[in-house]
Design a protein around this motif. Sequence first.
Motif, short mmCIF file in Angstrom:
data_model
loop_
_atom_site.label_atom_id
_atom_site.label_comp_id
_atom_site.label_asym_id
_atom_site.label_seq_id
_atom_site.Cartn_x
_atom_site.Cartn_y
_atom_site.Cartn_z
N ALA A 105 -31.46 10.29 -82.04
CA ALA A 105 -30.59 11.39 -82.45
C ALA A 105 -30.47 11.50 -83.97
O ALA A 105 -30.32 12.60 -84.51
CB ALA A 105 -29.21 11.20 -81.83
N LYS A 106 -30.56 10.38 -84.66
CA LYS A 106 -30.42 10.40 -86.12
C LYS A 106 -31.57 11.17 -86.76
O LYS A 106 -31.36 11.99 -87.67
CB LYS A 106 -30.39 8.97 -86.65
CG LYS A 106 -30.25 8.88 -88.16
CD LYS A 106 -30.18 7.43 -88.62
CE LYS A 106 -30.05 7.35 -90.13
NZ LYS A 106 -29.99 5.92 -90.60
N GLY A 149 -22.89 9.67 -72.51
CA GLY A 149 -22.76 9.40 -73.93
C GLY A 149 -23.41 8.10 -74.35
O GLY A 149 -24.52 7.78 -73.95
N ARG A 150 -22.69 7.34 -75.16
CA ARG A 150 -23.22 6.07 -75.64
C ARG A 150 -23.29 5.01 -74.54
O ARG A 150 -23.92 3.97 -74.71
CB ARG A 150 -22.37 5.55 -76.80
CG ARG A 150 -22.49 6.40 -78.07
CD ARG A 150 -21.74 5.77 -79.22
NE ARG A 150 -21.90 6.55 -80.45
CZ ARG A 150 -21.37 6.21 -81.62
NH1 ARG A 150 -20.65 5.10 -81.70
NH2 ARG A 150 -21.56 6.96 -82.68
N ALA A 179 -29.56 3.11 -82.63
CA ALA A 179 -30.74 3.22 -83.48
C ALA A 179 -31.98 3.65 -82.69
O ALA A 179 -33.07 3.78 -83.26
CB ALA A 179 -31.00 1.89 -84.18
N GLY A 180 -31.81 3.85 -81.37
CA GLY A 180 -32.92 4.29 -80.55
C GLY A 180 -33.82 3.18 -80.06
O GLY A 180 -34.95 3.43 -79.65
N VAL A 181 -33.33 1.94 -80.06
CA VAL A 181 -34.14 0.80 -79.62
C VAL A 181 -33.80 0.48 -78.17
O VAL A 181 -32.64 0.26 -77.84
CB VAL A 181 -33.88 -0.44 -80.51
CG1 VAL A 181 -34.69 -1.63 -80.01
CG2 VAL A 181 -34.23 -0.12 -81.96
N PRO A 182 -34.80 0.44 -77.28
CA PRO A 182 -34.54 0.18 -75.87
C PRO A 182 -34.44 -1.30 -75.53
O PRO A 182 -35.09 -2.14 -76.16
CB PRO A 182 -35.75 0.81 -75.18
CG PRO A 182 -36.85 0.70 -76.18
CD PRO A 182 -36.20 0.81 -77.53
N THR A 183 -33.62 -1.61 -74.53
CA THR A 183 -33.47 -2.98 -74.01
C THR A 183 -33.55 -2.94 -72.49
O THR A 183 -32.96 -2.06 -71.86
CB THR A 183 -32.12 -3.59 -74.44
OG1 THR A 183 -32.08 -3.70 -75.86
CG2 THR A 183 -31.92 -4.97 -73.82
N PHE A 184 -34.28 -3.89 -71.92
CA PHE A 184 -34.38 -4.02 -70.47
C PHE A 184 -33.48 -5.17 -70.00
O PHE A 184 -33.58 -6.28 -70.50
CB PHE A 184 -35.82 -4.31 -70.04
CG PHE A 184 -36.78 -3.19 -70.31
CD1 PHE A 184 -36.93 -2.16 -69.38
CD2 PHE A 184 -37.52 -3.14 -71.48
CE1 PHE A 184 -37.82 -1.12 -69.62
CE2 PHE A 184 -38.42 -2.11 -71.72
CZ PHE A 184 -38.56 -1.09 -70.80
N GLY A 185 -32.60 -4.87 -69.04
CA GLY A 185 -31.75 -5.91 -68.49
C GLY A 185 -30.38 -5.96 -69.16
O GLY A 185 -30.09 -5.25 -70.11
N GLY A 186 -29.54 -6.83 -68.64
CA GLY A 186 -28.16 -6.98 -69.09
C GLY A 186 -27.30 -7.28 -67.88
O GLY A 186 -27.76 -7.24 -66.75
#
Length: 292
Positions: A105-106, A149-150, A179-186
Motif C-alpha cells: 500500500a505504501k 484491514g490490518r 511493509a508488505g512482507v508475507p509470513t506463513f504460520g502463527g
Amino acid sequence: MKPYLVFVFIILPFGLLAQKGEIISLFQQLKSCETDSCRDVINKSLSASLESLLKSDLQLQTDLSDLPNCGVLLSKDKKVRVITWNSPIDTGGQKYYGFIQVYNAKFKKYMYFKLVDKSKGMDKPERAVLSPDKWFGCLYYNLLETGSGRKKVYTLLGWELGNNYTSKKVVEVLTVNPAGVPTFGGNYFQQYHKKQKVKAGNQDPGMPKVNYGSGKRNLLKARWIFEYKFGIQMKLNYDVGQSAILVPHLSPSSPSLVGQFQFYGPDLSVDALRWKAGKWVMYEDVDARNEK
C-alpha cells in the motif's frame, strides 16, 4: 513527451503477454520431461521467466490463471496472488516451486517473493513460523480470507502429492505485515473448542487419541498437516454451508499401526475447522449434513 508515454503504455502489456507465452511453453515442456536433469533445466528457466514477468507486472496486469499444470490463486481483495507448481523426482516424491505477490500500500504496487521449499527435514513443521525463503512446499488449491484491514488473514489449502508411501494435506495461514512482507504460520490453530468434550481423539493429525489434562486441549499450532496413505483420496476443502473447513478424520487400518501414516485413511467421521475469535478452531465429529 506525450506520444512517447502513450507508446510505452501500449507496448508494455504485449511484452508481458510475450513473457506469459514463453512460460506456458516451458510448462508444456516440463510435462514431457522424463528425467531429473531435464526437469531441473526447465524449472530453472521457468523460475527465471516467472520472476522476470512478476518484476515487470507491478499492477497485476497479466492473468496467469490459465497456466497449465500450475496452481494460481488470487485473493478476493486482489492483494495476494500465489503461484505454485510441482515437479516429480526420479526416486519418488515431488519438488515444489512458487512465487507470491502481495500489494504494498505504501508504494501502491505489487511486490513478489520467491518460495523456496525447505520442508525436507524441517523440525516440527506444525509449530514453525516460516518465510518465503523457508517454505513448507505444496501445491495450493484454495485461498480463503478472514478478518479485515490490518488483521486480514489469508488461509491456504494445499496438497503435498506424496512419496509413494504417504501424501499430505496442509491448512496454512498467510499474513502480510504493513511493509508488505508475507509470513506463513502463527498461532492461528486451536486444537479443540474449549467447551467441547474431548473424546479419544487425534490431538495431532493421525496421532492416537488421548485424554488431555486441563489446559492442554487448547494448545495452539502454526499449521495443520494431515498425512495419509499414498493413493487414498482425502477431500479437504471449505464448505460454505457449514462455514467451516471440513476435514475427513484419519485413522490407521489397525490399532497396531498407530503412527505409521502409510496405513492411514478417512474413517467416515468428519472434523471441522471454524474461524472463531481470530483462530481456526477444531471441532471433532461434526454432522457434515446438518451441523451449523
